[in-house]
Design an enzyme around this catalytic site. Structure first.
Site, mmCIF file in Angstrom:
data_model
loop_
_atom_site.group_PDB
_atom_site.id
_atom_site.type_symbol
_atom_site.label_atom_id
_atom_site.label_comp_id
_atom_site.label_asym_id
_atom_site.label_seq_id
_atom_site.Cartn_x
_atom_site.Cartn_y
_atom_site.Cartn_z
ATOM 1 N N CYS A 139 0.815 -1.219 0.000
ATOM 2 C CA CYS A 139 0.000 0.000 0.000
ATOM 3 C C CYS A 139 0.847 1.267 0.000
ATOM 4 O O CYS A 139 0.549 2.230 -0.725
ATOM 5 C CB CYS A 139 -0.947 -0.010 1.191
ATOM 6 S SG CYS A 139 -0.163 -0.408 2.760
ATOM 7 N N HIS A 177 -2.803 6.463 4.642
ATOM 8 C CA HIS A 177 -1.354 6.563 4.793
ATOM 9 C C HIS A 177 -0.869 7.930 4.309
ATOM 10 O O HIS A 177 -1.365 8.472 3.308
ATOM 11 C CB HIS A 177 -0.646 5.490 3.967
ATOM 12 C CG HIS A 177 -0.760 4.106 4.521
ATOM 13 N ND1 HIS A 177 -1.354 3.819 5.735
ATOM 14 C CD2 HIS A 177 -0.337 2.909 4.019
ATOM 15 C CE1 HIS A 177 -1.287 2.513 5.951
ATOM 16 N NE2 HIS A 177 -0.686 1.941 4.930
#
Length: 373
Positions: A162, A274
């Site tokens: 990711c 994130h």
């Protein structure tokens, strides 16, 4: 999410690009695609549920869909648009006749069952780390290296980490313009990267702190509530963690093997989304105006960079969004050809589910996904 000053982002940029190259309208391309038989493996997990949601939202051409998980989840129900699917047992499922399987069940499970599905003729798009660095398995971010799909040999395609995905989406247009040489990145990674149990632990520790309950530390190495933990995954011999190693080797495989990458990956008390502080060094002189222009036009990127209070995107604002948001773009004066920027992305969507679905969409656009029905 609508943010003032943000650039336009197309919901399905990969479809748009390939449709434009082939001289047909996006609506025609999607409308003429007959349905596929789709399996979602690990359907009860956070990423599996997001895959089902993303397939429905993007109106992926589905003829038939099945939700698969471990025996203990058999019979549970998961949502697919306005439908409810009963989870079936992965261990006894026959993939014969199924066209594509989107896997997110954990590395050990993918290692065992992805080859079974692939041998049955089903194309596997695997979200775990198990196959990523195998030389005959493409590691793909559709906005960055879609042509790698043409080199599929084993009916298996790997979804990158990711944190790698959002970084290479932002770096690709800059690499094309200035030729990337070196990347120094610090990540601020949400607990959703550790799954539902990680999110539950942050919630429980946060709630417990207000009633003087001692924190239960189970999913992370230290207390995560009100804290930052500079370790994601296990330590390696050179002192880097496995997550940091992944970012380096995956960036090389996706973008260019000559790029040097050093990462410091940190778990932070954020549920989803994130963030990354990226410093990039290039071979050629950097022009900040041209950098802004290519980022504005780049697939999968929204540039929001206002040099004023709040003129940037934070992780809470990217939740549920498809784009990688780039902010704080500026010249790095400490190296000859440097740029620094901040980027955020929903790690459950673009960092996992969305990228996997986009891979399948791109395979359809490239006529690489045969149907067995």
């Amino acid at each position: 999410m609508v943010l003032p000053g943000e650039e336009q982002f197309h919901l399905c940029p990969v479809w748009s690009r390939f449709a434009a190259r082939s001289g047909i309208q996006q609506e025609q391309k999607i409308g003429n695609v007959m349905g596929y038989r789709v399996a979602v493996v690990g359907a009860t997990g956070a990423v599996g549920r997001e895959i089902l949601k993303t397939l429905a939202e993007r109106e992926f051409p589905v003829d038939k869909i099945v939700a698969l998980a471990s025996p203990r989840s058999t019979g549970r129900e998961v949502s697919f648009g306005d439908k409810v699917l009963k989870v079936q047992n992965l261990e006894t499922f026959d993939f014969t006749g199924w066209d594509v399987a989107l896997f997110s069940p954990g590395g050990a499970v993918s290692a065992k069952y992805a080859p079974v599905a692939a041998k049955a003729g089903c194309v596997v798009i695997d979200n775990t780390s198990h196959f990523r660095m195998e030389p005959d398995v493409p590691l793909v971010v559709p906005e960055v290296n879609p042509d790698a799909l043409k080199r599929m040999k084993r009916n298996i395609i790997a979804n990158p980490n990711c944190s790698t995905i959002q970084m290479v989406v932002a770096l690709k247009p800059l690499h094309d313009l200035f030729t990337l040489k070196r990347v120094v990145v610090a990540t601020y990674q949400a607990v959703a990267g550790a799954g539902k149990d990680g999110m539950d632990e942050l919630f429980a520790q946060t709630r417990g702190s207000f009633v003087n309950d001692p924190p239960k530390i189970e999913q992370f190495q230290k207390q995560i509530a009100f804290n930052c933990i500079p370790q994601i995954d296990r330590f390696m011999d050179d002192g880097a963690t496995k997550e940091e190693w992944k970012m380096a080797v995956e960036t090389k495989k996706i973008l260019d093997p000559d790029i040097s990458v050093i990462a410091t990956c940190v778990r932070v008390p954020v549920f989803i989304g994130h963030s990354e502080a990226v410093v990039a060094e290039f071979e050629e002189p950097v022009d900040i105006k041209r950098a802004r222009e290519v980022l504005r036009e780049a697939d999968g990127v929204i540039l929001r960079d206002e040099r004023e209070d709040g003129g940037y995107v934070t992780p809470i604002e990217c939740v549920g969004e498809d784009a990688t948001y780039v902010s704080r773009l500026r010249v790095d004066p400490t190296v000859p050809n440097g740029l620094a920027f901040w980027c955020v992305s929903d790690n459950l969507r673009k960092g996992a589910a969305l990228n996997a679905v986009q891979i399948a969409e791109t395979m359809i656009a490239l006529d690489l996904l045969p149907k067995h029905g």
